[in-house]
Design a protein around this motif. Sequence first.
Motif: not given
Length: 123
Positions: A72-85
């Motif tokens: 997450r990047d709280n400064a950008k108000n965003t959460v990410y989900l990196q999905m590999n394989s």
Amino acid sequence: QVQLVELGGGLVQAGGSLRLSCAAHGRSLSPYAVGWFRQAPGKEREFVAAISRTGDNTYYADSVKGRFAISRDNAKNTVYLQMNSLRPEDTAVYSCASRYYSSSYNSYEYDFWGRGTQVTVSS
């Protein structure tokens, strides 16, 4: 009220990668833990990953551990989900949800939900 919008879904071949984002609008995401859930056709919604308010703690379903990473990047108000394989069995609609203060594995404990984004993995 927290409005959540997921982006980044799409069609990918098995073994490929995608990064989903969950952007909050209308209120800061900082006080909220965030979870990712997915639902495949004919199946129940299942927990994928969650992250604490500060990002210090992360939690994963066994089926994605070692392949997916939540951040997450709280400064950008965003959460990410990196999905590999990625695998064909990862095909589902992925939704993010927020829960005030602490994380949970249970979808019913989350307060606000996005509409979801489709992820399709071809074999």
